[in-house]
Design a protein around this motif. Structure first.
Motif, PDB file in Angstrom:
ATOM      1  N   TYR A  32      -9.893  -0.066  12.522  1.00 29.32           N
ATOM      2  CA  TYR A  32      -8.855   0.390  11.556  1.00 29.32           C
ATOM      3  C   TYR A  32      -8.434   1.696  11.168  1.00 29.32           C
ATOM      4  O   TYR A  32      -9.093   2.866  12.168  1.00 29.32           O
ATOM      5  N   ASN A  33      -7.630   2.334  10.258  1.00 35.29           N
ATOM      6  CA  ASN A  33      -7.694   4.082  10.597  1.00 35.29           C
ATOM      7  C   ASN A  33      -8.364   4.970   9.073  1.00 35.29           C
ATOM      8  O   ASN A  33      -8.268   3.875   8.144  1.00 35.29           O
ATOM      9  N   GLY A  34      -9.431   6.056   9.876  1.00 33.54           N
ATOM     10  CA  GLY A  34      -9.964   6.407   8.720  1.00 33.54           C
ATOM     11  C   GLY A  34     -11.422   5.787   8.635  1.00 33.54           C
ATOM     12  O   GLY A  34     -11.846   5.111   9.101  1.00 33.54           O
ATOM     13  N   ASN A  35     -12.128   6.384   7.844  1.00 34.81           N
ATOM     14  CA  ASN A  35     -12.916   6.056   6.980  1.00 34.81           C
ATOM     15  C   ASN A  35     -12.914   4.925   5.609  1.00 34.81           C
ATOM     16  O   ASN A  35     -12.278   5.777   4.756  1.00 34.81           O
ATOM     17  N   LEU A  36     -12.858   4.056   5.614  1.00 34.50           N
ATOM     18  CA  LEU A  36     -12.435   3.008   4.824  1.00 34.50           C
ATOM     19  C   LEU A  36     -13.378   3.388   3.342  1.00 34.50           C
ATOM     20  O   LEU A  36     -14.619   3.867   3.078  1.00 34.50           O
ATOM     21  N   ALA A  37     -12.434   3.379   1.824  1.00 33.85           N
ATOM     22  CA  ALA A  37     -12.796   3.592   0.826  1.00 33.85           C
ATOM     23  C   ALA A  37     -13.440   2.228   0.594  1.00 33.85           C
ATOM     24  O   ALA A  37     -14.126   2.187  -0.484  1.00 33.85           O
ATOM     25  N   LYS A  38     -12.024   1.695  -0.032  1.00 30.22           N
ATOM     26  CA  LYS A  38     -11.700   0.614  -0.739  1.00 30.22           C
ATOM     27  C   LYS A  38     -10.581  -0.927   0.197  1.00 30.22           C
ATOM     28  O   LYS A  38      -9.772   0.131   0.683  1.00 30.22           O
ATOM     29  N   PHE A  39     -10.745  -1.934  -0.218  1.00 30.67           N
ATOM     30  CA  PHE A  39      -9.997  -2.865   0.317  1.00 30.67           C
ATOM     31  C   PHE A  39      -9.177  -3.709  -0.870  1.00 30.67           C
ATOM     32  O   PHE A  39     -10.309  -4.030  -1.815  1.00 30.67           O
ATOM     33  N   ASP A  40      -7.834  -4.359  -0.639  1.00 24.45           N
ATOM     34  CA  ASP A  40      -7.557  -4.667  -1.904  1.00 24.45           C
ATOM     35  C   ASP A  40      -7.396  -6.436  -0.993  1.00 24.45           C
ATOM     36  O   ASP A  40      -6.471  -6.385   0.232  1.00 24.45           O
ATOM     37  N   MET A  41      -7.225  -7.633  -1.398  1.00 22.52           N
ATOM     38  CA  MET A  41      -7.071  -9.126  -0.755  1.00 22.52           C
ATOM     39  C   MET A  41      -6.232  -9.733  -1.332  1.00 22.52           C
ATOM     40  O   MET A  41      -5.916  -9.852  -2.908  1.00 22.52           O
TER      41      MET A  41
ATOM     42  N   TRP B  30      -7.728   1.326   2.444  1.00 20.94           N
ATOM     43  CA  TRP B  30      -7.533   3.052   1.752  1.00 20.94           C
ATOM     44  C   TRP B  30      -8.481   3.860   2.451  1.00 20.94           C
ATOM     45  O   TRP B  30      -9.887   2.982   2.632  1.00 20.94           O
ATOM     46  N   ASN B  31      -8.728   4.652   2.764  1.00 22.29           N
ATOM     47  CA  ASN B  31      -9.484   6.083   3.762  1.00 22.29           C
ATOM     48  C   ASN B  31     -10.188   6.504   2.887  1.00 22.29           C
ATOM     49  O   ASN B  31      -9.679   7.303   1.620  1.00 22.29           O
ATOM     50  N   ASP B  32     -11.002   7.454   3.258  1.00 18.96           N
ATOM     51  CA  ASP B  32     -10.801   8.713   2.605  1.00 18.96           C
ATOM     52  C   ASP B  32     -10.693   9.793   2.371  1.00 18.96           C
ATOM     53  O   ASP B  32     -10.539  11.176   2.072  1.00 18.96           O
ATOM     54  N   GLU B  33      -9.129   9.992   3.363  1.00 19.93           N
ATOM     55  CA  GLU B  33      -8.440  11.087   3.514  1.00 19.93           C
ATOM     56  C   GLU B  33      -7.295  10.412   2.340  1.00 19.93           C
ATOM     57  O   GLU B  33      -6.299  11.294   2.671  1.00 19.93           O
ATOM     58  N   GLY B  34      -7.041   9.430   1.682  1.00 19.62           N
ATOM     59  CA  GLY B  34      -6.628   9.070   0.569  1.00 19.62           C
ATOM     60  C   GLY B  34      -5.231   8.297   1.020  1.00 19.62           C
ATOM     61  O   GLY B  34      -3.853   7.975   0.630  1.00 19.62           O
ATOM     62  N   GLN B  35      -4.617   7.738   1.991  1.00 23.45           N
ATOM     63  CA  GLN B  35      -4.299   7.019   3.204  1.00 23.45           C
ATOM     64  C   GLN B  35      -4.676   5.409   2.554  1.00 23.45           C
ATOM     65  O   GLN B  35      -6.005   5.153   2.830  1.00 23.45           O
ATOM     66  N   ALA B  36      -2.897   4.880   2.643  1.00 24.31           N
ATOM     67  CA  ALA B  36      -3.875   3.030   2.369  1.00 24.31           C
ATOM     68  C   ALA B  36      -2.425   2.092   3.279  1.00 24.31           C
ATOM     69  O   ALA B  36      -1.494   2.872   3.945  1.00 24.31           O
ATOM     70  N   TYR B  37      -2.991   1.244   4.072  1.00 24.04           N
ATOM     71  CA  TYR B  37      -2.369   0.089   4.798  1.00 24.04           C
ATOM     72  C   TYR B  37      -2.507  -1.002   4.873  1.00 24.04           C
ATOM     73  O   TYR B  37      -3.514  -1.278   3.934  1.00 24.04           O
TER      74      TYR B  37
ATOM     75  N   TRP C 145      -2.835  -5.302  12.703  1.00 19.66           N
ATOM     76  CA  TRP C 145      -3.778  -4.362  12.793  1.00 19.66           C
ATOM     77  C   TRP C 145      -3.736  -3.455  13.842  1.00 19.66           C
ATOM     78  O   TRP C 145      -2.963  -3.850  14.229  1.00 19.66           O
ATOM     79  N   PRO C 146      -3.742  -1.958  13.694  1.00 13.75           N
ATOM     80  CA  PRO C 146      -4.420  -1.738  12.243  1.00 13.75           C
ATOM     81  C   PRO C 146      -3.233  -1.633  10.513  1.00 13.75           C
ATOM     82  O   PRO C 146      -4.041  -0.862  10.251  1.00 13.75           O
ATOM     83  N   GLY C 147      -2.594  -1.899  10.790  1.00 11.15           N
ATOM     84  CA  GLY C 147      -1.227  -1.607   9.916  1.00 11.15           C
ATOM     85  C   GLY C 147      -0.991  -0.621   9.631  1.00 11.15           C
ATOM     86  O   GLY C 147      -0.777   0.274  10.568  1.00 11.15           O
ATOM     87  N   LYS C 148       0.403  -0.643   8.414  1.00 10.00           N
ATOM     88  CA  LYS C 148       1.312  -0.109   8.189  1.00 10.00           C
ATOM     89  C   LYS C 148       0.993   0.923   7.332  1.00 10.00           C
ATOM     90  O   LYS C 148       0.351   0.284   6.392  1.00 10.00           O
ATOM     91  N   GLU C 149       1.171   2.174   7.460  1.00 12.26           N
ATOM     92  CA  GLU C 149       0.549   2.946   6.245  1.00 12.26           C
ATOM     93  C   GLU C 149       2.188   2.814   5.043  1.00 12.26           C
ATOM     94  O   GLU C 149       2.993   2.503   5.348  1.00 12.26           O
ATOM     95  N   LEU C 150       0.701   3.069   3.933  1.00 11.56           N
ATOM     96  CA  LEU C 150       2.220   2.483   2.962  1.00 11.56           C
ATOM     97  C   LEU C 150       2.089   4.167   1.788  1.00 11.56           C
ATOM     98  O   LEU C 150       1.166   4.201   1.001  1.00 11.56           O
ATOM     99  N   ASP C 151       2.849   5.096   2.745  1.00 13.99           N
ATOM    100  CA  ASP C 151       2.691   6.276   2.681  1.00 13.99           C
ATOM    101  C   ASP C 151       3.438   6.106   0.802  1.00 13.99           C
ATOM    102  O   ASP C 151       3.245   6.909  -0.266  1.00 13.99           O
ATOM    103  N   PHE C 152       4.399   5.394   0.110  1.00 14.30           N
ATOM    104  CA  PHE C 152       5.431   5.081  -0.795  1.00 14.30           C
ATOM    105  C   PHE C 152       4.736   5.096  -2.027  1.00 14.30           C
ATOM    106  O   PHE C 152       4.448   5.168  -3.087  1.00 14.30           O
ATOM    107  N   VAL C 153       3.224   4.267  -1.844  1.00  8.73           N
ATOM    108  CA  VAL C 153       2.595   3.545  -2.978  1.00  8.73           C
ATOM    109  C   VAL C 153       1.834   5.628  -2.835  1.00  8.73           C
ATOM    110  O   VAL C 153       1.365   5.209  -4.493  1.00  8.73           O
TER     111      VAL C 153
END
Length: 416
Positions: A346-355, A363-370, A390-398
């Motif tokens: 996955y990309n970055g350092n994990l911060a949280k996830f939604d299932m 979400w990673n600690d740089e504020g990116q969502a995938y 995996w490792p996912g598509k970035e959700l920059d629009f969110v």
């Protein structure tokens, strides 16, 4: 810019201990702990808790946006549910079925909105078929945990009572009936051996509870030995039935998370061990389709957090490794899972996830969502419904929508 709300978060690994200690309903934590922001069966809709707000994107044509518009287009910009922000309410937990959403606020009250054909939103007929503004379901009951099934909702109070509402044709309501539409129902404590419940779980068409004596109960569709009883059929348990076949050395008091998908049950112990039973090919053990597991087997250890939905699980280990497993045969989106427990890049350092039902947003600690998995509803892109590996598509629009509300320097995903 709105000030950041103080809504702290703790891993579900310690949640049952909090309830046993009769603590307040607030969820406490630090940013160093990865959080499950939402655990849902949503199929086409993206959702998370951010800054104490509920954010929704993707498919919103059943009232999911919570903005008073029943049919809101999936291509619209991601938006928070302004209803709660306007009331100054912070949301601490989210859960959802296929098209309905329930939320727990900081005061211990439960709200619902979205599809309500089975009363899975409101616990009664209020709001009609698609309530598009949150409806208060449980007030002044000091709810500490919420869970959902496909079209069913569950809530646990601080005092140890369990409420159900919604679809119940498979016994999911635990009210002794197989009836489609069900209003709010409190399961009598006698069905939990006259003990208060300290932990609940949701399955695809089932529910779970553990009382303060460590006794484990399940109800609903017990298909393919999901509750550990050896059979291949659908057995509809319309009242809680005690699950007594725990592995040697494991007590119900050790269980800190329990959930079920379609044909399986999984639980996590305080030592970090994950066990599963039911349809073997869903359990990450490399078993063939059709082989039933009737006594829970250990799947993986060293796990800190886990979320299981529909046909698979996502787990985070104590070193922030991300693992998935579940159905590969019979699943339209096997790229999410793995026939055995599989560590993902996955990309970055994990911060949280939604299932979701068959998607994951992390979400990673740089504020990116995938996003990974089933892309329908434009939840991974405003211009595409493509499925994602995996490792996912970035959700920059969110992320950009959140920064538009909280300010350009805001870093999304860093807790609740």
């Amino acid at each position: 810019m709105k000030l950041k709300k103080v809504v702290l978060f703790i891993s579900c690994m310690f949640f049952s201990l909090l309830v046993k200690a009769d603590t307040d309903a607030l969820i406490l934590t630090s940013k160093s702990v990865i959080g499950i922001a939402s655990e849902t069966f949503l199929v086409d809709t993206g959702i998370t808790v951010e800054n104490g707000d509920v954010w929704v994107w993707g498919f919103r044509n059943s009232g999911q946006q919570g903005n008073g518009i029943s049919h809101d287009g999936e291509y619209k910009t991601p938006a928070r549910v302004a209803f709660f922000a306007n009331k100054g309410l912070s949301i601490t937990q989210l859960a959802a079925g296929i098209y309905h959403i329930i939320a727990l606020d900081e005061k211990g009250n439960v709200w619902g909105w979205g599809q309500n054909g089975y009363h899975e939103v409101s616990g009664n007929g209020n709001g009609g078929a698609y309530p598009s503004l949150p409806i208060l379901v449980l007030e002044n009951e000091n709810v500490v945990m919420i869970r959902t099934g496909e079209y069913t909702s569950y809530a646990l109070t601080k005092s140890g009572d369990v409420y159900t509402w919604g679809h119940g044709i498979y016994g999911q309501m635990a009210n002794g009936e197989k009836k489609a539409v069900n209003d709010l129902y409190k399961i009598p404590r006698e069905y939990f051996n006259n003990r208060p419940v300290v932990l609940i779980g949701g399955g695809y068409e089932s529910g779970y509870a553990i009382n303060d004596a460590g006794e484990v109960f399940g109800w609903g569709d017990d298909e393919d030995s999901a509750f550990g009883f050896d059979h291949a059929d659908h057995i509809y348990q319309t009242r809680p039935i005690q699950i007594t076949n725990l592995p040697s050395g494991v007590s119900g008091k050790d269980i800190v998370y329990i959930a079920g998908g379609d044909r399986f049950t999984v639980f996590l112990t305080s030592s970090g061990d994950v066990y599963g039973m039911g349809e073997g090919s869903y359990l990450g053990m490399g078993l063939p389709y059709g082989q039933r597991v009737t006594i829970p087997r250990r799947i993986i250890g060293n796990i800190k957090m886990i979320s299981c939905r529909y046909v698979g699980c996502v787990a985070i280990d104590k070193d922030k490794g991300l693992w998935t497993w579940g159905a590969t045969k019979g699943s339209a989106f096997p790229q999410i899972y793995g026939n055995t427990a599989t560590r993902r890049t996955y990309n970055g350092n994990l911060a949280k996830f939604d299932m979701g039902k068959e998607h994951v947003i992390y979400w990673n600690d740089e504020g990116q969502a995938y996003g990974v998995g089933y892309g329908a509803g434009s939840k991974f892109s405003p211009v595409s419904n493509a499925n994602v590996h995996w490792p996912g598509k970035e959700l920059d629009f969110v992320v950009n929508a959140m920064k538009g509300v909280y300010g350009p320097d805001y870093i999304p995903g860093q807790g609740q």
